[in-house]
Design an enzyme around this catalytic site. Structure first.
Site, short mmCIF file in Angstrom:
data_model
loop_
_atom_site.label_atom_id
_atom_site.label_comp_id
_atom_site.label_asym_id
_atom_site.label_seq_id
_atom_site.Cartn_x
_atom_site.Cartn_y
_atom_site.Cartn_z
N HIS A 98 -12.31 -1.96 2.16
CA HIS A 98 -11.73 -1.77 3.49
C HIS A 98 -12.80 -1.96 4.56
O HIS A 98 -13.95 -1.61 4.34
CB HIS A 98 -11.15 -0.35 3.64
CG HIS A 98 -10.17 0.00 2.58
ND1 HIS A 98 -8.95 -0.62 2.45
CD2 HIS A 98 -10.22 0.92 1.59
CE1 HIS A 98 -8.31 -0.09 1.42
NE2 HIS A 98 -9.05 0.84 0.88
N GLU B 195 -11.96 6.56 2.58
CA GLU B 195 -11.04 7.36 1.78
C GLU B 195 -11.80 8.15 0.72
O GLU B 195 -13.01 8.01 0.59
CB GLU B 195 -9.98 6.45 1.13
CG GLU B 195 -10.53 5.42 0.18
CD GLU B 195 -9.44 4.43 -0.27
OE1 GLU B 195 -8.32 4.86 -0.56
OE2 GLU B 195 -9.73 3.24 -0.35
N HIS C 95 -13.99 -0.92 -4.50
CA HIS C 95 -13.42 0.17 -5.30
C HIS C 95 -12.12 -0.26 -5.96
O HIS C 95 -11.43 -1.16 -5.47
CB HIS C 95 -13.18 1.41 -4.44
CG HIS C 95 -12.23 1.18 -3.30
ND1 HIS C 95 -12.58 0.50 -2.16
CD2 HIS C 95 -10.93 1.52 -3.13
CE1 HIS C 95 -11.56 0.45 -1.34
NE2 HIS C 95 -10.53 1.06 -1.90
N ARG D 132 -8.39 -7.70 -0.57
CA ARG D 132 -8.39 -7.80 -2.03
C ARG D 132 -9.45 -8.80 -2.46
O ARG D 132 -9.42 -9.96 -2.05
CB ARG D 132 -7.00 -8.22 -2.50
CG ARG D 132 -6.82 -8.14 -4.00
CD ARG D 132 -5.39 -8.52 -4.43
NE ARG D 132 -4.41 -7.55 -4.01
CZ ARG D 132 -3.33 -7.85 -3.27
NH1 ARG D 132 -3.09 -9.08 -2.89
NH2 ARG D 132 -2.47 -6.90 -2.93
#
Ligand code: ZN
Length: 310
Positions: free
Chosen positions: A97, A115, A172, A192
């Site tokens: 991200h 996150e 991740h 992605r």
């Protein structure tokens, strides 16, 4: 009169999903491929809905828009957090991200995403991808171009109760056999990097190699935000992360605990056990918003709670 606000999740069926959320938490999932439960969400793609009480049937989005007093009058267009339970019955794609700065420049002013993951349950041999092994940006580009995924990706074995902090820019992926609680900035911006060469409806899913290369932190720096576990007799306490976007704490209540609350709002996730919060019965699988000004929470029972505030 201030009250605890309980939510029903928004569920998402996906190819890689499973049925553990029904087995673990008794949720009425829509099918045996339920990969995500958006347990605290004011996201336009799926909102959680209040269960019972004054606001019964209203979405978190509507509470955020019409009852800002519940959030201490916090400013901001969007509710800041998104919390999900994820049941991965297969490997998820390898992702990264952007941070707030990159997202605001390249994604129409949206926010980035930091996150974290708390492992609720996993298979004995389960692992996870956090970071990569490239020593320089050049090496990262070479290894991606040569598709040397096995040597590039940093895989770690996981166990129930593990916690991973994933700042924006960290490569991740959740892998097969993992049930976890995810707390994140409320953003949909995901790049992605690799999808194991899989096909969906006969075609590979879109990759975002350029954007991924732009935002991947290099070299990877591994971060441990977890503090030491404190034993207070009636309960144990562990600070899992304390950062600019969220603070996450685990409470293992043996008999009782008092949780002070002076934040604009606090979220409570009951991850196991049963008990009461200020005489209100709670059980594993409950997700609760504690509004501003509620005061100290008195927990009774034997249960594990994860609390989150900003
Ligand atoms: Zn992610």
């Amino acid at each position: 009169m201030s009250e605890l606000i309980f939510f029903n999740p928004f569920f998402k069926q996906v190819l890689w999903g499973g049925s553990k959320m029904r087995d673990f938490y008794g949720y009425s999932i829509p099918g045996d491929h339920t990969g995500e439960a958006w347990v605290i969400s004011a996201n336009p793609h799926g909102a959680s809905i209040v269960r019972g009480g004054t606001y019964d049937g209203q979405s978190l989005t509507s509470l955020w828009e019409n009852h800002r007093e519940l959030f201490g009058g916090m400013k901001g267009k969007e509710f800041p957090l998104l919390v999900k339970i994820i049941d991965a019955n297969d490997h998820l794609s390898i992702q990264v991200h952007p941070d707030d700065r990159y997202a605001s420049l390249h994604e129409n002013g949206s926010q980035g995403k930091t996150e974290c993951w708390y492992i609720l349950d996993c298979d004995d041999d389960a692992d996870i991808v956090i970071g990569h092994h490239a020593k320089s940006r050049e090496e990262l580009e070479e290894m991606i171009a040569a598709e040397q995924w096995d040597s590039l990706l940093r895989k770690l074995p996981i166990h129930k109760g593990d916690f991973f902090y994933i700042p924006a820019g960290t490569v991740h992926a959740i892998r097969k056999g993992t049930l976890l609680l995810e707390v994140q900035q409320n953003s949909d911006t995901t790049y992605r990097l690799y999808d194991y060469g899989r096909l969906q409806d006969g075609k590979p899913r879109q990759l975002h190699l350029k954007e991924s290369m732009d935002v991947i932190a290099c070299p990877h720096v591994s971060l441990n935000t977890r503090g030491a576990e404190e034993d207070h007799g009636d309960y144990r306490l562990c600070n899992l992360a304390e950062g600019p976007y969220f603070t996450v704490t685990r409470w293992n209540v043996k008999t009782h605990a008092s949780i002070s609350h002076n934040h604009p709002f606090m979220l409570i996730h009951v991850t196991s056990g049963t008990g009461t919060l200020n005489d209100c019965p709670v059980a594993a699988g409950d997700h609760i918003l504690v509004p501003a000004g509620f005061g100290t929470l008195h927990c009774q029972g034997a249960m594990e709670l994860i609390t989150t505030h900003i």
